[in-house]
Design an enzyme around this catalytic site. Structure first.
Site, mmCIF file in Angstrom:
data_model
loop_
_atom_site.group_PDB
_atom_site.id
_atom_site.type_symbol
_atom_site.label_atom_id
_atom_site.label_comp_id
_atom_site.label_asym_id
_atom_site.label_seq_id
_atom_site.Cartn_x
_atom_site.Cartn_y
_atom_site.Cartn_z
ATOM 1 N N GLY A 1 14.037 29.314 36.414
ATOM 2 C CA GLY A 1 13.567 30.499 36.208
ATOM 3 C C GLY A 1 12.788 31.545 36.514
ATOM 4 O O GLY A 1 11.914 32.260 36.254
ATOM 5 N N ASN B 1 12.822 33.410 39.329
ATOM 6 C CA ASN B 1 13.536 34.447 39.980
ATOM 7 C C ASN B 1 12.887 35.359 38.780
ATOM 8 O O ASN B 1 13.211 36.196 38.440
ATOM 9 C CB ASN B 1 15.081 34.288 40.375
ATOM 10 N N ARG C 1 36.894 27.177 28.449
ATOM 11 C CA ARG C 1 36.432 28.419 29.596
ATOM 12 C C ARG C 1 36.761 29.465 29.171
ATOM 13 O O ARG C 1 36.159 30.222 29.325
ATOM 14 C CB ARG C 1 37.122 28.247 30.737
ATOM 15 N N ILE D 1 30.306 28.573 36.138
ATOM 16 C CA ILE D 1 31.708 30.193 37.126
ATOM 17 C C ILE D 1 31.058 31.413 35.672
ATOM 18 O O ILE D 1 31.808 31.411 34.894
ATOM 19 C CB ILE D 1 32.478 29.371 37.310
ATOM 20 N N HIS E 1 21.720 33.205 46.586
ATOM 21 C CA HIS E 1 22.007 32.130 46.813
ATOM 22 C C HIS E 1 20.935 31.883 47.670
ATOM 23 O O HIS E 1 20.806 32.667 48.492
ATOM 24 C CB HIS E 1 23.590 32.409 47.138
ATOM 25 N N ASP F 1 35.824 36.573 41.915
ATOM 26 C CA ASP F 1 36.341 35.483 42.014
ATOM 27 C C ASP F 1 36.280 33.835 42.401
ATOM 28 O O ASP F 1 36.622 33.108 42.209
ATOM 29 C CB ASP F 1 37.627 35.886 40.695
ATOM 30 N N GLU G 1 13.526 34.854 48.129
ATOM 31 C CA GLU G 1 14.442 34.601 46.949
ATOM 32 C C GLU G 1 13.826 35.616 45.674
ATOM 33 O O GLU G 1 14.512 37.157 45.893
ATOM 34 C CB GLU G 1 14.497 33.829 46.364
HETATM 35 C C1 GRF Z 1 17.725 29.941 43.445
HETATM 36 O O1 GRF Z 1 17.540 28.956 44.501
HETATM 37 C C2 GRF Z 1 18.721 30.384 43.539
HETATM 38 O O2 GRF Z 1 19.141 30.761 44.769
HETATM 39 C C3 GRF Z 1 20.015 29.403 42.699
HETATM 40 O O3 GRF Z 1 19.353 28.916 41.842
HETATM 41 C C4 GRF Z 1 18.497 29.024 42.732
HETATM 42 C C5 GRF Z 1 17.568 29.088 40.319
HETATM 43 O O4 GRF Z 1 15.269 29.107 40.552
HETATM 44 N N1 GRF Z 1 20.809 30.240 42.885
HETATM 45 P P1 GRF Z 1 14.920 29.771 39.568
HETATM 46 O O5 GRF Z 1 15.454 29.176 38.068
HETATM 47 O O6 GRF Z 1 15.365 31.125 39.866
HETATM 48 O O7 GRF Z 1 13.609 29.105 39.266
#
Ligand code: GRF
Length: 223
Positions: free
Chosen positions: A25, A27, A78, A105, A122, A155, A187
């Site tokens: 977490g 981000n 799902r 997903i 990503h 998708d 990021e």
């Molecule tokens: C990040 O590298 C993001 O790009 C990818 O998963 C990772 C998540 O990291 N989708 P965090 O949980 O936000 O530290």
């Protein structure tokens, strides 16, 4: 002109958003921190985690954000999981759904409920290196520049329209861990910025083409 722009930007946008996580977490934390200093134009109304043990859940709780655990393994199909998630997000009246290290997903119910409103970050310059272990893929391929991409979720996994990218050099003697850490720092810079652009209605999506209404003040560290 600059004063007018500054006034416009000072206008309160408090768009309710959800953040979906599965792990650390960091981000999510970047989004929480940006909200705290009024640089997100959003209110994180709910954090949904696919794992109750995710460190991100603690981060959300520390910030007094409502958390919900929705474990895919609790559903027999799902579709059921997708339906539950869509209902939860609609009930929360959020406008945008931000995936931040969410490892499931996202299904059609959620995507239909939030058209062009589900975002993901990503750790590569898409369309290069989609899927898992993107920094490792970049190292192994021998690229000299990689980075991160914020895109709209469709998708096609990691295949939706690209909103923003941040470049990160691959250095001689790099390790995957060091590279991944530098990408993660990038990021944390671009994701809050993109969320802000969406919440300030500055993003226009036309098929795969995404354009942003830029403000001159964006370059002054306030973007
Ligand atoms: C990040 O590298 C993001 O790009 C990818 O998963 C990772 C998540 O990291 N989708 P965090 O949980 O936000 O530290």
């Amino acid at each position: 002109m600059r004063q007018l722009l500054a006034r416009q930007r000072g206008k309160k946008h408090n768009i309710p958003i959800a953040v979906l996580i599965s792990g650390t977490g960091s981000n999510l934390q970047a989004l929480i921190d940006a909200e705290a200093v009024n640089r997100l134009s959003a209110t994180i109304r709910v954090v949904v985690s696919s794992k109750d043990t995710a460190l991100g859940v603690k981060r959300a709780q520390n910030a007094k954000i409502k958390t919900e655990i929705v474990r895919p393994s609790d559903y027999s199909t799902r579709e059921e999981h997708d339906e539950t998630l869509a209902k939860l997000l609609l009930r929360s009246s959020v406008e945008f759904v931000c995936l931040a290290g969410y490892t499931c997903i996202v299904g059609p119910r959620v995507l239909e409920a939030f058209p062009n409103r589900v975002l993901n970050i990503h750790p590569s310059l898409l369309p290069a290196f989609p899927g898992l272990n993107a920094p490792q893929q970049a190292m192994q391929f021998g690229v000299k520049i990689t980075g991160c991409t914020v895109h709209i979720v469709t998708d096609v996994v990691d295949g939706g329209p690209i909103v923003a990218q941040g470049a990160v050099p691959v250095l001689d003697g790099d390790t995957t861990e060091a590279l991944a850490a530098r990408i993660l720092a990038e990021e944390h810079r671009i994701y809050p910025q993109v969320v802000r652009w969406f919440c300030e209605r500055r993003v226009h999506v036309n098929g795969r083409m995404v354009t942003i209404d830029r403000h001159p003040l964006d370059d002054e560290g306030d973007g």
